[in-house]
Design a protein around this motif. Structure first.
Motif, PDB file in Angstrom:
ATOM      1  N   LYS A  33       0.647  -1.321  -0.124  1.00 20.71           N
ATOM      2  CA  LYS A  33       0.093  -0.038   0.125  1.00 20.71           C
ATOM      3  C   LYS A  33       0.869   1.254   0.027  1.00 20.71           C
ATOM      4  N   LEU A  34       2.091   1.168   0.951  1.00 12.28           N
ATOM      5  CA  LEU A  34       2.861   2.301   0.735  1.00 12.28           C
ATOM      6  C   LEU A  34       3.807   2.409  -0.105  1.00 12.28           C
ATOM      7  N   MET A  35       4.136   1.361  -0.832  1.00  8.66           N
ATOM      8  CA  MET A  35       5.246   1.430  -1.975  1.00  8.66           C
ATOM      9  C   MET A  35       4.734   0.742  -3.057  1.00  8.66           C
ATOM     10  N   PRO A  36       3.588   1.154  -3.731  1.00  7.37           N
ATOM     11  CA  PRO A  36       2.975   0.310  -4.604  1.00  7.37           C
ATOM     12  C   PRO A  36       3.752   0.087  -6.253  1.00  7.37           C
ATOM     13  N   GLU A  37       4.864   1.215  -6.095  1.00  3.92           N
ATOM     14  CA  GLU A  37       5.772   1.664  -7.170  1.00  3.92           C
ATOM     15  C   GLU A  37       6.724   0.657  -7.514  1.00  3.92           C
ATOM     16  N   ILE A  38       6.954   0.129  -6.197  1.00  6.18           N
ATOM     17  CA  ILE A  38       8.252  -0.986  -6.028  1.00  6.18           C
ATOM     18  C   ILE A  38       7.720  -2.353  -5.743  1.00  6.18           C
ATOM     19  N   ALA A  62      10.017  -1.694 -11.449  1.00  4.72           N
ATOM     20  CA  ALA A  62      11.034  -0.574 -10.913  1.00  4.72           C
ATOM     21  C   ALA A  62      12.177  -1.198 -10.455  1.00  4.72           C
ATOM     22  N   ILE A  63      12.138  -2.561  -9.953  1.00  7.33           N
ATOM     23  CA  ILE A  63      13.410  -3.288  -9.594  1.00  7.33           C
ATOM     24  C   ILE A  63      13.926  -3.913 -10.898  1.00  7.33           C
ATOM     25  N   LYS A  64      15.067  -3.695 -11.342  1.00  5.37           N
ATOM     26  CA  LYS A  64      15.677  -4.207 -12.463  1.00  5.37           C
ATOM     27  C   LYS A  64      16.299  -5.566 -12.666  1.00  5.37           C
ATOM     28  N   ASP A  65      16.748  -5.976 -11.387  1.00  3.09           N
ATOM     29  CA  ASP A  65      17.556  -7.069 -11.092  1.00  3.09           C
ATOM     30  C   ASP A  65      16.780  -8.401 -10.893  1.00  3.09           C
ATOM     31  N   PHE A  66      15.519  -8.244 -10.395  1.00  4.24           N
ATOM     32  CA  PHE A  66      14.679  -9.408 -10.044  1.00  4.24           C
ATOM     33  C   PHE A  66      13.186  -8.838  -9.898  1.00  4.24           C
ATOM     34  N   SER A  67      12.290  -9.974  -9.824  1.00  3.30           N
ATOM     35  CA  SER A  67      10.983  -9.754  -9.933  1.00  3.30           C
ATOM     36  C   SER A  67      10.333 -10.088  -8.677  1.00  3.30           C
ATOM     37  N   LEU A  92      18.713 -11.805  -5.668  1.00  2.97           N
ATOM     38  CA  LEU A  92      19.893 -11.665  -6.125  1.00  2.97           C
ATOM     39  C   LEU A  92      20.639 -13.137  -5.780  1.00  2.97           C
ATOM     40  N   LEU A  93      19.882 -14.102  -5.236  1.00  2.00           N
ATOM     41  CA  LEU A  93      20.482 -15.387  -5.099  1.00  2.00           C
ATOM     42  C   LEU A  93      20.870 -16.014  -6.351  1.00  2.00           C
ATOM     43  N   GLY A  94      22.076 -16.851  -6.391  1.00  2.00           N
ATOM     44  CA  GLY A  94      22.395 -17.476  -7.527  1.00  2.00           C
ATOM     45  C   GLY A  94      23.163 -16.286  -8.368  1.00  2.00           C
ATOM     46  N   LYS A  95      22.600 -15.131  -8.447  1.00  2.00           N
ATOM     47  CA  LYS A  95      23.295 -14.281  -9.437  1.00  2.00           C
ATOM     48  C   LYS A  95      24.472 -13.444  -8.610  1.00  2.00           C
TER      49      LYS A  95
END
Length: 161
Positions: A33-38, A62-67, A92-95
């Protein structure tokens, strides 16, 4: 593989009990609710919110490295307001990292406020520690989430009392 830690401490005018309730006990409802953009959603996949509970945090573009990432609650101490969780899948696990564990602790501060401590431990996949900019970004993201909750609680003094 290299082990490392990151840490940060924030002083807040909000009481530890309110921050604990909002950031730990109800984060799965409040953060999207507070950070719907992320954060698009946080879903409890298994458990009742106690030790062993598995949650999945789903992120926007907005998060480029993982979903997404899945985390497991390793420790939750309501009396001492200590919360520890490990990322077990995604992120970022495994990356970049082999393992990641975060600890949040909410202590009494001055004038009814809090001292909030964030601590992260990780093992890298390769033999290099993250660059200083990367750890600063990670702590900046944690602080941004914290400040979003803090702002909400300041604007809503009857929430999470």
């Amino acid at each position: 593989m290299v082990a490392g830690t990151v840490g940060h401490e924030i002083l807040s005018p909000i009481s530890p009990s309110r921050l604990w309730k909002a950031m730990v006990k109800d984060s799965h409802n409040l953060m999207p609710k507070l950070m719907p953009e992320i954060i698009s959603s946080i879903v409890v996949l298994e458990g009742d919110g106690g030790v062993g509970t598995i949650r999945q945090s789903n992120f926007t573009d907005a998060i480029k490295d993982f979903s997404y990432w899945k985390d497991r609650i390793d420790e939750i101490d309501d009396n001492n307001r200590l919360f520890k969780y490990s990322v077990i899948e995604g992120g970022l696990l495994g990356k970049k990292v082999k393992s990641t564990t975060f600890t949040l602790e909410f202590k009494d501060g001055i004038n009814g406020g809090s001292i909030c401590k964030f601590h992260g431990e990780f093992e890298t996949v390769e033999g290099n520690l993250p660059k200083e900019e990367e750890t600063e970004e990670m702590m900046g993201n944690m602080e941004g989430m914290f400040k979003a909750v803090e702002g909400y609680l300041l604007e809503n003094p009857n929430a999470y009392v």
